[in-house]
Design a protein around this motif. Structure first.
Motif, PDB file in Angstrom:
ATOM      1  N   MET A   1     -59.421 -40.117  43.213  1.00 30.63           N
ATOM      2  CA  MET A   1     -59.353 -41.553  43.221  1.00 30.63           C
ATOM      3  C   MET A   1     -60.183 -42.065  44.396  1.00 30.63           C
ATOM      4  N   THR A   2     -60.980 -43.072  44.141  1.00 32.92           N
ATOM      5  CA  THR A   2     -61.819 -43.627  45.199  1.00 32.92           C
ATOM      6  C   THR A   2     -61.016 -44.582  46.080  1.00 32.92           C
ATOM      7  N   THR A   3     -61.567 -44.882  47.237  1.00 37.12           N
ATOM      8  CA  THR A   3     -60.921 -45.836  48.132  1.00 37.12           C
ATOM      9  C   THR A   3     -60.769 -47.181  47.446  1.00 37.12           C
ATOM     10  N   ARG A   4     -61.776 -47.571  46.725  1.00 40.54           N
ATOM     11  CA  ARG A   4     -61.723 -48.863  46.006  1.00 40.54           C
ATOM     12  C   ARG A   4     -60.579 -48.874  45.000  1.00 40.54           C
ATOM     13  N   GLU A   5     -60.407 -47.793  44.264  1.00 43.77           N
ATOM     14  CA  GLU A   5     -59.322 -47.710  43.283  1.00 43.77           C
ATOM     15  C   GLU A   5     -57.958 -47.774  43.976  1.00 43.77           C
ATOM     16  N   ILE A   6     -57.848 -47.095  45.100  1.00 46.63           N
ATOM     17  CA  ILE A   6     -56.591 -47.129  45.867  1.00 46.63           C
ATOM     18  C   ILE A   6     -56.302 -48.554  46.328  1.00 46.63           C
ATOM     19  N   LEU A   7     -57.321 -49.234  46.836  1.00 45.86           N
ATOM     20  CA  LEU A   7     -57.140 -50.604  47.301  1.00 45.86           C
ATOM     21  C   LEU A   7     -56.771 -51.541  46.155  1.00 45.86           C
ATOM     22  N   GLU A   8     -57.385 -51.355  45.001  1.00 42.92           N
ATOM     23  CA  GLU A   8     -57.058 -52.186  43.839  1.00 42.92           C
ATOM     24  C   GLU A   8     -55.614 -51.964  43.395  1.00 42.92           C
ATOM     25  N   LYS A   9     -55.159 -50.716  43.378  1.00 41.52           N
ATOM     26  CA  LYS A   9     -53.768 -50.423  43.018  1.00 41.52           C
ATOM     27  C   LYS A   9     -52.805 -51.000  44.043  1.00 41.52           C
ATOM     28  N   THR A  10     -53.187 -50.909  45.310  1.00 38.83           N
ATOM     29  CA  THR A  10     -52.349 -51.454  46.373  1.00 38.83           C
ATOM     30  C   THR A  10     -52.218 -52.964  46.221  1.00 38.83           C
ATOM     31  N   LYS A  11     -53.318 -53.616  45.960  1.00 32.79           N
ATOM     32  CA  LYS A  11     -53.297 -55.070  45.781  1.00 32.79           C
ATOM     33  C   LYS A  11     -52.440 -55.446  44.576  1.00 32.79           C
ATOM     34  N   ALA A  12     -52.541 -54.693  43.503  1.00 31.29           N
ATOM     35  CA  ALA A  12     -51.750 -54.978  42.300  1.00 31.29           C
ATOM     36  C   ALA A  12     -50.252 -54.781  42.549  1.00 31.29           C
ATOM     37  N   ALA A  13     -49.901 -53.834  43.418  1.00 29.00           N
ATOM     38  CA  ALA A  13     -48.492 -53.543  43.693  1.00 29.00           C
ATOM     39  C   ALA A  13     -47.892 -54.507  44.708  1.00 29.00           C
ATOM     40  N   TRP A  14     -48.710 -55.217  45.449  1.00 28.31           N
ATOM     41  CA  TRP A  14     -48.227 -56.052  46.543  1.00 28.31           C
ATOM     42  C   TRP A  14     -47.142 -57.052  46.130  1.00 28.31           C
ATOM     43  N   PRO A  15     -47.277 -57.786  45.017  1.00 29.81           N
ATOM     44  CA  PRO A  15     -46.225 -58.755  44.685  1.00 29.81           C
ATOM     45  C   PRO A  15     -44.832 -58.125  44.565  1.00 29.81           C
ATOM     46  N   SER A  16     -44.738 -56.949  43.976  1.00 29.52           N
ATOM     47  CA  SER A  16     -43.421 -56.326  43.838  1.00 29.52           C
ATOM     48  C   SER A  16     -42.916 -55.807  45.174  1.00 29.52           C
ATOM     49  N   VAL A  17     -43.802 -55.350  46.035  1.00 29.93           N
ATOM     50  CA  VAL A  17     -43.390 -54.882  47.358  1.00 29.93           C
ATOM     51  C   VAL A  17     -42.945 -56.071  48.207  1.00 29.93           C
ATOM     52  N   ARG A  18     -43.689 -57.143  48.135  1.00 28.97           N
ATOM     53  CA  ARG A  18     -43.394 -58.341  48.929  1.00 28.97           C
ATOM     54  C   ARG A  18     -42.005 -58.892  48.617  1.00 28.97           C
ATOM     55  N   SER A  19     -41.610 -58.829  47.361  1.00 30.51           N
ATOM     56  CA  SER A  19     -40.322 -59.390  46.981  1.00 30.51           C
ATOM     57  C   SER A  19     -39.188 -58.361  47.006  1.00 30.51           C
ATOM     58  N   ALA A  20     -39.474 -57.137  47.367  1.00 30.15           N
ATOM     59  CA  ALA A  20     -38.451 -56.088  47.405  1.00 30.15           C
ATOM     60  C   ALA A  20     -37.511 -56.304  48.591  1.00 30.15           C
ATOM     61  N   GLY A  21     -36.310 -55.796  48.452  1.00 34.28           N
ATOM     62  CA  GLY A  21     -35.345 -55.869  49.545  1.00 34.28           C
ATOM     63  C   GLY A  21     -35.668 -54.861  50.631  1.00 34.28           C
ATOM     64  N   ALA A  22     -34.975 -55.003  51.749  1.00 32.58           N
ATOM     65  CA  ALA A  22     -35.224 -54.142  52.908  1.00 32.58           C
ATOM     66  C   ALA A  22     -35.018 -52.669  52.569  1.00 32.58           C
ATOM     67  N   ASP A  23     -33.965 -52.351  51.822  1.00 35.61           N
ATOM     68  CA  ASP A  23     -33.704 -50.950  51.479  1.00 35.61           C
ATOM     69  C   ASP A  23     -34.838 -50.353  50.651  1.00 35.61           C
ATOM     70  N   ASP A  24     -35.331 -51.124  49.689  1.00 35.86           N
ATOM     71  CA  ASP A  24     -36.441 -50.637  48.861  1.00 35.86           C
ATOM     72  C   ASP A  24     -37.710 -50.460  49.690  1.00 35.86           C
ATOM     73  N   LYS A  25     -37.984 -51.413  50.569  1.00 37.86           N
ATOM     74  CA  LYS A  25     -39.168 -51.302  51.434  1.00 37.86           C
ATOM     75  C   LYS A  25     -39.060 -50.077  52.336  1.00 37.86           C
ATOM     76  N   ASN A  26     -37.875 -49.859  52.877  1.00 35.07           N
ATOM     77  CA  ASN A  26     -37.695 -48.708  53.761  1.00 35.07           C
ATOM     78  C   ASN A  26     -37.842 -47.401  52.998  1.00 35.07           C
ATOM     79  N   ARG A  27     -37.329 -47.349  51.772  1.00 37.38           N
ATOM     80  CA  ARG A  27     -37.526 -46.143  50.942  1.00 37.38           C
ATOM     81  C   ARG A  27     -39.012 -45.912  50.684  1.00 37.38           C
ATOM     82  N   LEU A  28     -39.740 -46.976  50.420  1.00 37.74           N
ATOM     83  CA  LEU A  28     -41.183 -46.870  50.197  1.00 37.74           C
ATOM     84  C   LEU A  28     -41.880 -46.350  51.452  1.00 37.74           C
ATOM     85  N   LEU A  29     -41.527 -46.897  52.603  1.00 31.21           N
ATOM     86  CA  LEU A  29     -42.140 -46.447  53.853  1.00 31.21           C
ATOM     87  C   LEU A  29     -41.830 -44.982  54.133  1.00 31.21           C
ATOM     88  N   LEU A  30     -40.576 -44.595  53.941  1.00 28.96           N
ATOM     89  CA  LEU A  30     -40.212 -43.195  54.182  1.00 28.96           C
ATOM     90  C   LEU A  30     -40.917 -42.269  53.195  1.00 28.96           C
TER      91      LEU A  30
END
Length: 88
Positions: A1-30
């Motif tokens: 996967m290219t850096t561009r593809e990773i960035l595009e996927k990250t951007k697409a996932a941002w709305p769901s991450v932004r609205s996630a609760g603290a526990d979900d965000k922490n699970r994602l970070l871990l």
């Protein structure tokens, strides 16, 4: 996967991450920290290629900053874990 593809996927996932609760965000970070450690050898291999490509085009100081080691990857993972411990 290219850096561009990773960035595009990250951007697409941002709305769901932004609205996630603290526990979900922490699970994602871990999970991110664990993936860094689990894929350290792959990351180091790709990084070595990047460093070799950059050699001769950037300063030695910048090459040092670009160069990853297992210790630097572990420090990144620990930094991500530290963020997970912060209040949301």
């Amino acid at each position: 996967m290219t850096t561009r593809e990773i960035l595009e996927k990250t951007k697409a996932a941002w709305p769901s991450v932004r609205s996630a609760g603290a526990d979900d965000k922490n699970r994602l970070l871990l999970s991110m920290a664990e993936h860094l450690m689990h894929h350290a050898d792959e990351i180091l291999f790709a990084n070595a290629q990047d460093v070799e490509q950059a050699r001769g085009t950037i300063s030695e100081v910048m090459l040092d900053r670009l160069t990853l080691t297992k210790q630097r990857i572990a420090a990144m993972a620990e930094g991500v874990r530290a963020v997970a411990k912060l209040d949301d």
